[in-house]
Design an enzyme around this catalytic site. Structure first.
Site, PDB file in Angstrom:
ATOM      1  N   TYR A 162       0.851  -0.992  -0.172  1.00  0.00           N
ATOM      2  CA  TYR A 162       0.069  -0.481  -0.174  1.00  0.00           C
ATOM      3  C   TYR A 162       0.767   0.863   0.089  1.00  0.00           C
ATOM      4  O   TYR A 162       0.667   2.727   0.088  1.00  0.00           O
ATOM      5  CB  TYR A 162      -0.875  -0.526   0.846  1.00  0.00           C
ATOM      6  CG  TYR A 162      -1.973  -0.901   1.424  1.00  0.00           C
ATOM      7  CD1 TYR A 162      -3.011  -1.833   0.090  1.00  0.00           C
ATOM      8  CD2 TYR A 162      -2.126  -2.200   2.160  1.00  0.00           C
ATOM      9  CE1 TYR A 162      -3.954  -2.831  -0.124  1.00  0.00           C
ATOM     10  CE2 TYR A 162      -2.650  -3.204   2.073  1.00  0.00           C
ATOM     11  CZ  TYR A 162      -3.861  -3.595   0.776  1.00  0.00           C
ATOM     12  OH  TYR A 162      -4.360  -4.463   0.990  1.00  0.00           O
TER      13      TYR A 162
ATOM     14  N   ASN B 160     -13.495   3.775  -1.624  1.00  0.00           N
ATOM     15  CA  ASN B 160     -12.107   1.830  -1.783  1.00  0.00           C
ATOM     16  C   ASN B 160     -13.204   1.352  -0.584  1.00  0.00           C
ATOM     17  O   ASN B 160     -12.641   2.122   0.779  1.00  0.00           O
ATOM     18  CB  ASN B 160     -11.272   3.121  -1.354  1.00  0.00           C
ATOM     19  CG  ASN B 160      -9.971   1.417  -1.028  1.00  0.00           C
ATOM     20  OD1 ASN B 160     -10.416   0.270  -0.859  1.00  0.00           O
ATOM     21  ND2 ASN B 160      -8.680   1.910  -0.758  1.00  0.00           N
TER      22      ASN B 160
ATOM     23  N   ASP C 213     -25.751  -2.311  -2.481  1.00  0.00           N
ATOM     24  CA  ASP C 213     -27.118  -1.865  -2.016  1.00  0.00           C
ATOM     25  C   ASP C 213     -27.730  -0.174  -2.000  1.00  0.00           C
ATOM     26  O   ASP C 213     -27.843  -0.026  -2.275  1.00  0.00           O
ATOM     27  CB  ASP C 213     -28.200  -3.322  -1.851  1.00  0.00           C
ATOM     28  CG  ASP C 213     -27.932  -4.221  -1.760  1.00  0.00           C
ATOM     29  OD1 ASP C 213     -27.567  -4.676  -2.711  1.00  0.00           O
ATOM     30  OD2 ASP C 213     -28.832  -5.672  -1.284  1.00  0.00           O
TER      31      ASP C 213
ATOM     32  N   HIS D 241      -9.386   1.373  -5.799  1.00  0.00           N
ATOM     33  CA  HIS D 241      -8.099   1.182  -5.011  1.00  0.00           C
ATOM     34  C   HIS D 241      -6.744   1.026  -5.141  1.00  0.00           C
ATOM     35  O   HIS D 241      -6.047   1.513  -6.342  1.00  0.00           O
ATOM     36  CB  HIS D 241      -8.231  -0.880  -5.136  1.00  0.00           C
ATOM     37  CG  HIS D 241      -9.182  -1.686  -5.124  1.00  0.00           C
ATOM     38  ND1 HIS D 241     -10.417  -1.198  -4.185  1.00  0.00           N
ATOM     39  CD2 HIS D 241     -10.419  -1.578  -6.415  1.00  0.00           C
ATOM     40  CE1 HIS D 241     -11.690  -1.932  -3.979  1.00  0.00           C
ATOM     41  NE2 HIS D 241     -11.555  -1.584  -5.065  1.00  0.00           N
ATOM     42  N   ILE D 242      -5.677   1.264  -3.860  1.00  0.00           N
ATOM     43  CA  ILE D 242      -4.741   1.871  -3.989  1.00  0.00           C
ATOM     44  C   ILE D 242      -3.764   0.774  -4.673  1.00  0.00           C
ATOM     45  O   ILE D 242      -2.755   0.927  -5.906  1.00  0.00           O
ATOM     46  CB  ILE D 242      -3.804   1.749  -2.346  1.00  0.00           C
ATOM     47  CG1 ILE D 242      -5.178   3.329  -1.863  1.00  0.00           C
ATOM     48  CG2 ILE D 242      -3.283   1.917  -2.225  1.00  0.00           C
ATOM     49  CD1 ILE D 242      -5.013   3.398  -0.256  1.00  0.00           C
ATOM     50  N   SER D 243      -3.962  -0.770  -3.931  1.00  0.00           N
ATOM     51  CA  SER D 243      -3.362  -1.869  -5.159  1.00  0.00           C
ATOM     52  C   SER D 243      -3.737  -2.053  -5.840  1.00  0.00           C
ATOM     53  O   SER D 243      -5.409  -2.449  -5.947  1.00  0.00           O
ATOM     54  CB  SER D 243      -3.193  -2.722  -3.943  1.00  0.00           C
ATOM     55  OG  SER D 243      -3.889  -2.621  -3.419  1.00  0.00           O
TER      56      SER D 243
HETATM   57  C1  DQA Z   1      -8.042  -2.105  -1.407  1.00  0.00           C
HETATM   58  C2  DQA Z   1      -7.370  -3.941  -1.561  1.00  0.00           C
HETATM   59  C3  DQA Z   1      -8.482  -4.187  -0.357  1.00  0.00           C
HETATM   60  O1  DQA Z   1      -8.617  -5.956  -0.999  1.00  0.00           O
HETATM   61  C4  DQA Z   1      -7.977  -4.558   0.748  1.00  0.00           C
HETATM   62  O2  DQA Z   1      -9.005  -5.422   1.486  1.00  0.00           O
HETATM   63  C5  DQA Z   1      -7.924  -3.255   1.337  1.00  0.00           C
HETATM   64  C6  DQA Z   1      -7.014  -2.061   0.415  1.00  0.00           C
HETATM   65  C7  DQA Z   1      -6.694  -1.199  -1.968  1.00  0.00           C
HETATM   66  O3  DQA Z   1      -7.183  -0.141  -1.853  1.00  0.00           O
HETATM   67  O4  DQA Z   1      -6.184  -1.726  -2.398  1.00  0.00           O
HETATM   68  O5  DQA Z   1      -8.022  -2.251   2.620  1.00  0.00           O
HETATM   69  O6  DQA Z   1      -8.926  -1.741  -1.181  1.00  0.00           O
END
Ligand code: DQA
Length: 142
Positions: free
Chosen positions: A22, A73, A86, A99-101
């Site tokens: 991250y 996120n 929902d 998503h950061i990753s």
């Molecule tokens: C995340 C990816 C998710 O799988 C993980 O549970 C996170 C961070 C991301 O920002 O990459 O907590 O959402």
């Protein structure tokens, strides 16, 4: 234009949690980036982070009639929460999933995104810059 940025569990631990995945920038740096982007782009932005699924659902419901767009996120709830899906569908506010990753290149269970089914765009694997990209996208598209 009013945008709500929602972050789910453990995003408040950025910089500490798994920095090899991250990154080393902390949650405050993410908030600073969002604030800078808001100033540059003339956006009115509120940020919210919670480790609790129900609190995120409440926040999405409260956004109805108050916000023009949502950047979300949902973190781990991405892969489990039909309640967040929902809620996003209920308010029908244009939303972007961040998503950061690069979730698609990680464990199989991270490939499922319930929240993403209610989002018009997904940005993943761009680090915290993904939030800036999501805000620019909403500004252009709304
Ligand atoms: C995340 C990816 C998710 O799988 C993980 O549970 C996170 C961070 C991301 O920002 O990459 O907590 O959402």
């Amino acid at each position: 234009m009013k945008i709500l940025v929602i972050n789910g569990p453990c995003i408040n631990m950025l910089g500490i949690r798994e920095p090899e995945i991250y990154g080393t920038e902390g949650y405050q740096e993410l908030l600073d980036l969002i604030e800078r982007t808001a100033e540059e782009e003339g956006l009115d932005i509120e940020c919210f982070q919670s480790n609790h699924e129900g609190a995120i659902v409440d926040k999405i419901q409260e956004a109805y009639g108050r916000f023009d767009g949502i950047v979300i996120n949902p973190a781990a709830y991405t892969h489990t929460s039909i309640a967040i899906l929902d809620a996003l569908k209920a308010v029908a506010i244009p939303a972007v999933e961040v998503h950061i990753s690069d979730v698609d290149s990680r464990e199989d269970f991270r490939r499922i995104s319930y929240a993403g089914m209610a989002c018009e765009k997904r940005i993943a694997g761009q680090g915290i810059d993904g939030y800036r990209q999501a805000l620019l996208y909403l500004k252009e598209s709304l």
